[in-house]
Motif scaffolding. Structure first.
Motif, PDB file in Angstrom:
ATOM      1  N   GLN A  39       0.041   8.729   1.093  1.00  0.00           N
ATOM      2  CA  GLN A  39       0.367  10.126   0.769  1.00  0.00           C
ATOM      3  C   GLN A  39      -0.201  11.007   1.867  1.00  0.00           C
ATOM      4  O   GLN A  39      -1.417  11.122   2.002  1.00  0.00           O
TER       5      GLN A  39
ATOM      6  N   ALA B   2      -4.515   6.491   0.955  1.00  0.00           N
ATOM      7  CA  ALA B   2      -3.906   5.208   0.612  1.00  0.00           C
ATOM      8  C   ALA B   2      -4.262   4.822  -0.813  1.00  0.00           C
ATOM      9  O   ALA B   2      -5.374   5.070  -1.282  1.00  0.00           O
ATOM     10  N   SER B   3      -3.317   4.204  -1.486  1.00  0.00           N
ATOM     11  CA  SER B   3      -3.546   3.705  -2.835  1.00  0.00           C
ATOM     12  C   SER B   3      -2.830   2.372  -2.996  1.00  0.00           C
ATOM     13  O   SER B   3      -2.001   1.992  -2.179  1.00  0.00           O
ATOM     14  N   GLY B   4      -3.175   1.681  -4.026  1.00  0.00           N
ATOM     15  CA  GLY B   4      -2.547   0.396  -4.296  1.00  0.00           C
ATOM     16  C   GLY B   4      -3.367  -0.777  -3.804  1.00  0.00           C
ATOM     17  O   GLY B   4      -3.354  -1.846  -4.402  1.00  0.00           O
ATOM     18  N   ARG B   5      -4.044  -0.580  -2.708  1.00  0.00           N
ATOM     19  CA  ARG B   5      -4.960  -1.593  -2.192  1.00  0.00           C
ATOM     20  C   ARG B   5      -5.800  -0.933  -1.116  1.00  0.00           C
ATOM     21  O   ARG B   5      -5.423   0.108  -0.576  1.00  0.00           O
ATOM     22  N   THR B   6      -6.898  -1.556  -0.779  1.00  0.00           N
ATOM     23  CA  THR B   6      -7.689  -1.023   0.333  1.00  0.00           C
ATOM     24  C   THR B   6      -6.982  -1.363   1.640  1.00  0.00           C
ATOM     25  O   THR B   6      -6.169  -2.291   1.711  1.00  0.00           O
TER      26      THR B   6
ATOM     27  N   ASN C  43     -10.694   5.856   1.212  1.00  0.00           N
ATOM     28  CA  ASN C  43      -9.480   5.140   1.612  1.00  0.00           C
ATOM     29  C   ASN C  43      -8.475   6.096   2.240  1.00  0.00           C
ATOM     30  O   ASN C  43      -7.268   6.063   1.942  1.00  0.00           O
TER      31      ASN C  43
ATOM     32  N   VAL D 281       0.848  -1.177   0.000  1.00  0.00           N
ATOM     33  CA  VAL D 281       0.000   0.000   0.000  1.00  0.00           C
ATOM     34  C   VAL D 281       0.892   1.238   0.000  1.00  0.00           C
ATOM     35  O   VAL D 281       1.918   1.268   0.681  1.00  0.00           O
ATOM     36  N   GLN D 282       0.494   2.240  -0.781  1.00  0.00           N
ATOM     37  CA  GLN D 282       1.235   3.511  -0.812  1.00  0.00           C
ATOM     38  C   GLN D 282       0.420   4.569  -0.065  1.00  0.00           C
ATOM     39  O   GLN D 282      -0.807   4.601  -0.172  1.00  0.00           O
TER      40      GLN D 282
ATOM     41  N   SER E  45       4.434   0.268   5.866  1.00  0.00           N
ATOM     42  CA  SER E  45       4.348   1.242   4.786  1.00  0.00           C
ATOM     43  C   SER E  45       4.249   2.636   5.379  1.00  0.00           C
ATOM     44  O   SER E  45       3.456   2.853   6.305  1.00  0.00           O
TER      45      SER E  45
END
Length: 120
Positions: free
Chosen positions: A4, A23-27, A76, A1-2, A109
């Motif tokens: 920001q 969050a991005s990339g996955r929940t 998210n 997960v990324q 992360s």
């Protein structure tokens, strides 16, 4: 997960800021999302955390009653609402995702820091 982080800035003592952690990339699923802060010359310290699925929260003593961590499932995103800010809250604030813990080693992360400066 990324992750920001955003929302930092300069505020006078007694003022408020709201930090966001997108969050991005996955929940975020079963993750815990935590906020930490690090002042110059000091170690990174725990501020607040929230269990994404449970919504359970906890805070360091200095944040209790002034800071509120919350989540927006649809976006998210995790927020840290900071009220009654004090000069000693000045630090770079980091969000992180990982296990339920209060030490940096519990989190896998990390977002980049967002600087909060509180003037007296």
């Amino acid at each position: 997960v990324q992750l920001q982080a955003s929302g930092g800035g300069l505020v006078q003592a007694g003022g408020s800021l709201r930090l966001s952690c997108a969050a991005s990339g996955r929940t975020l699923g079963s993750y815990t999302v935590g906020w930490f802060r690090q002042a110059p010359g000091k170690t990174r310290e725990f501020v607040a955390r929230i269990g994404w699925n449970t919504g359970i929260t906890s805070y360091t003593d200095s944040a209790k009653g002034r800071f509120t961590i919350s989540r927006d499932n649809a976006r998210n995103t995790v927020y840290l609402q900071m009220n009654s800010l004090k000069p000693e809250d000045t630090a770079s604030y980091y969000c992180a995702a990982g296990r339920w813990g209060t030490t940096p080693s519990s989190y896998d992360s990390w977002g980049q820091g967002t600087l909060v400066t509180v003037s007296s």
